[in-house]
Design a protein around this motif. Structure first.
Motif, PDB file in Angstrom:
ATOM      1  N   GLU A  22       0.863  -1.181   0.000  1.00  0.00           N
ATOM      2  CA  GLU A  22       0.000   0.000   0.000  1.00  0.00           C
ATOM      3  C   GLU A  22       0.902   1.235   0.000  1.00  0.00           C
ATOM      4  O   GLU A  22       1.220   1.794   1.026  1.00  0.00           O
ATOM      5  CB  GLU A  22      -0.921  -0.022   1.236  1.00  0.00           C
ATOM      6  CG  GLU A  22      -2.254   0.686   1.025  1.00  0.00           C
ATOM      7  CD  GLU A  22      -2.099   2.179   0.809  1.00  0.00           C
ATOM      8  OE1 GLU A  22      -2.190   2.617  -0.370  1.00  0.00           O
ATOM      9  OE2 GLU A  22      -1.890   2.908   1.785  1.00  0.00           O
ATOM     10  N   ARG A  26       0.624   3.688  -5.934  1.00  0.00           N
ATOM     11  CA  ARG A  26      -0.740   3.284  -6.293  1.00  0.00           C
ATOM     12  C   ARG A  26      -1.534   4.484  -6.813  1.00  0.00           C
ATOM     13  O   ARG A  26      -2.231   4.398  -7.824  1.00  0.00           O
ATOM     14  CB  ARG A  26      -1.466   2.674  -5.091  1.00  0.00           C
ATOM     15  CG  ARG A  26      -0.852   1.402  -4.534  1.00  0.00           C
ATOM     16  CD  ARG A  26      -1.671   0.882  -3.351  1.00  0.00           C
ATOM     17  NE  ARG A  26      -3.016   0.569  -3.744  1.00  0.00           N
ATOM     18  CZ  ARG A  26      -4.111   1.110  -3.220  1.00  0.00           C
ATOM     19  NH1 ARG A  26      -4.020   2.009  -2.255  1.00  0.00           N
ATOM     20  NH2 ARG A  26      -5.305   0.759  -3.644  1.00  0.00           N
ATOM     21  N   TYR A 290      -3.089  -3.651  -5.717  1.00  0.00           N
ATOM     22  CA  TYR A 290      -1.675  -3.533  -5.375  1.00  0.00           C
ATOM     23  C   TYR A 290      -0.727  -3.875  -6.516  1.00  0.00           C
ATOM     24  O   TYR A 290       0.478  -3.727  -6.357  1.00  0.00           O
ATOM     25  CB  TYR A 290      -1.395  -4.382  -4.126  1.00  0.00           C
ATOM     26  CG  TYR A 290      -2.318  -3.951  -3.013  1.00  0.00           C
ATOM     27  CD1 TYR A 290      -2.125  -2.746  -2.361  1.00  0.00           C
ATOM     28  CD2 TYR A 290      -3.457  -4.704  -2.690  1.00  0.00           C
ATOM     29  CE1 TYR A 290      -3.006  -2.303  -1.387  1.00  0.00           C
ATOM     30  CE2 TYR A 290      -4.343  -4.270  -1.716  1.00  0.00           C
ATOM     31  CZ  TYR A 290      -4.117  -3.071  -1.068  1.00  0.00           C
ATOM     32  OH  TYR A 290      -5.007  -2.619  -0.117  1.00  0.00           O
ATOM     33  N   LEU A 292       0.256  -2.312  -9.950  1.00  0.00           N
ATOM     34  CA  LEU A 292       0.011  -0.980 -10.496  1.00  0.00           C
ATOM     35  C   LEU A 292      -0.696  -1.024 -11.849  1.00  0.00           C
ATOM     36  O   LEU A 292      -1.568  -0.194 -12.122  1.00  0.00           O
ATOM     37  CB  LEU A 292       1.328  -0.206 -10.599  1.00  0.00           C
ATOM     38  CG  LEU A 292       2.071   0.024  -9.280  1.00  0.00           C
ATOM     39  CD1 LEU A 292       3.307   0.885  -9.505  1.00  0.00           C
ATOM     40  CD2 LEU A 292       1.153   0.638  -8.228  1.00  0.00           C
ATOM     41  N   LEU A 295      -4.331  -2.251 -11.208  1.00  0.00           N
ATOM     42  CA  LEU A 295      -5.062  -1.181 -10.525  1.00  0.00           C
ATOM     43  C   LEU A 295      -5.412  -0.048 -11.475  1.00  0.00           C
ATOM     44  O   LEU A 295      -6.573   0.386 -11.534  1.00  0.00           O
ATOM     45  CB  LEU A 295      -4.212  -0.651  -9.368  1.00  0.00           C
ATOM     46  CG  LEU A 295      -4.676   0.650  -8.704  1.00  0.00           C
ATOM     47  CD1 LEU A 295      -6.032   0.472  -8.038  1.00  0.00           C
ATOM     48  CD2 LEU A 295      -3.636   1.127  -7.697  1.00  0.00           C
TER      49      LEU A 295
END
Length: 309
Positions: A22, A26, A290, A292, A295
Motif C-alpha cells: 500500500e 498506487r 496492489y 500498479l 489497478l
C-alpha cells in the motif's frame, strides 16, 4: 451526465516502508491513467480536509483523537502488523474522509451524477474502534452515514468488491437496518470474515464469498444472484462502492482472476439499479489494488463506466 473525480496530493505523503504493497505509487498509477484524453470531461476537485465530526459519524471520538495523537514527527509508527503511520498519514486519512463527504455532497445535491474519490489510505478494514489492514478511518462507512445525517438519505447500500472482505464496514453497520452492506471477496483470505452466514441483526449484511482461482464467470454469477437483487430490493437513496481492484488477476495479495471488463460490468449493473432507485446517485471510494498495472487499468475501466462511456 457528469462524473466527479476527487483527489488530493496528501495521499502521496502517507508513506510506508520499501516493499509495502500500500504505497504512494498506487495513486500515481491511478492519476496517470485518468489523465488520458478519454477522461477529459471529468470534473476534477481537490478533496476537502475531513473534520473530527465527520470521522465520529462512524468512530468514537476517543478513538479518532488517539489516531490523531499517534502521528509521528518523523519515521514510522506501527499500528498493527501491516498498518503503519508516517508524519503524513493523518493528513492523508482526513482528506480521505473529507473527499468521501465531498463526493456525497456533490452527488446528493445533484451537481454531478456520480463521483469517484481516489484517495489513500483505504478504509474498509477500519472497525469502529480499530485501525487495521492498511486502514485508519472507514471512508465508505462515513460516506453512507454522512449521506443520512447531512442529506436525509433513509437507506444507503454499500457494495464492496475488494478482494478482501470489508470487516470494518460490516462491523459498523451490523445492527443497522438502514444500511445494506453487500460484499464479494475471496475466502479464506485476510481478514477472515465474510462468510455467507454473516447476515447482521436485520439481514442487511450480504456476503458472497468466492474461492481462489475464481474468475469472471463466478464473480458475475455471485453479483447477479446474491448481491445485485438485494441491493435493488433495498431501494437505496444512494449507492456507495468500496472500489478495490485487488481481485484483478495480476494482484499479488490475492488469487482471483478478474479482468478490467468485470469492474466496468459491475459498475454498469449498479448504475442500472441507481437509475431506477435513486436518480443515478453513486459515490465510489478507492480501496485496495496492489499491482500498479491491474489497478490503473481497472480504475480507468470503472471510471469510464461511471462516465457512461
Amino acid at each position: 451526465m457528469t462524473t466527479l473525480l476527487i483527489t488530493h496530493p496528501s495521499s502521496l505523503r502517507h508513506e510506508t516502508p520499501p516493499g509495502h504493497p500500500e504505497r504512494p505509487d498506487r495513486l500515481r498509477a491511478v492519476e496517470a491513467a485518468l489523465e488520458d484524453e478519454r477522461f477529459s470531461s471529468l470534473i476534477r476537485e481537490s478533496a476537502a480536509l475531513g473534520t473530527l465530526d465527520q470521522v465520529t459519524l462512524c468512530h468514537p471520538r476517543d478513538f479518532a483523537e488517539a489516531i490523531l495523537a499517534a502521528s509521528p514527527e518523523s519515521g514510522l509508527v506501527q499500528v498493527d502488523a501491516d498498518t503503519l503511520m508516517s508524519p503524513g498519514t493523518v493528513d492523508a486519512a482526513l482528506h480521505g474522509v473529507g473527499g468521501a463527504a465531498q463526493a456525497v455532497d456533490e452527488v446528493m445535491t445533484g451537481r454531478v451524477a456520480n463521483a469517484f474519490s481516489a484517495m489513500r489510505p483505504p478504509g474498509h478494514h477500519a472497525e469502529s474502534v480499530k485501525a487495521m489492514g492498511f486502514c485508519f478511518f472507514n471512508n465508505a462507512a462515513i460516506a453512507a452515514r454522512y449521506a443520512q445525517r447531512r442529506h436525509g438519505a433513509e437507506r444507503v447500500a454499500i457494495l464492496d468488491w475488494d478482494v478482501h472482505h470489508g470487516n470494518g464496514t460490516q462491523e459498523i453497520f451490523w445492527d443497522d437496518a438502514s444500511v445494506l452492506y453487500a460484499s464479494t471477496h475471496e475466502m479464506p483470505l485476510y481478514p477472515g470474515t465474510g462468510a455467507a452466514s454473516e447476515r447482521g441483526q436485520h439481514g442487511t449484511i450480504v456476503n458472497a464469498p468466492l474461492h481462489a482461482g475464481d474468475g469472471s464467470e463466478v464473480f458475475r454469477e455471485a453479483m447477479e444472484t446474491a448481491l445485485l437483487p438485494r441491493i435493488a430490493a433495498f431501494r437505496p437513496d444512494l449507492i456507495v462502492i468500496s472500489a478495490g481492484f485487488d481481485a484483478h488477476w495480476r494482484d499479488p495479495l490475492a488469487n482471483l482472476n478478474l479482468k478490467e471488463p468485470d469492474f466496468a460490468w459491475a459498475t454498469q449493473k449498479l448504475m442500472e439499479i441507481a437509475d431506477r432507485s435513486c436518480a443515478g446517485r453513486i459515490v465510489s471510494i478507492l480501496e485496495g489494488g496492489y499491482d500498479l498495472q491491474g489497478l490503473s487499468r481497472s480504475a480507468a475501466a470503472h471510471v469510464m463506466a461511471l462516465m457512461r462511456g
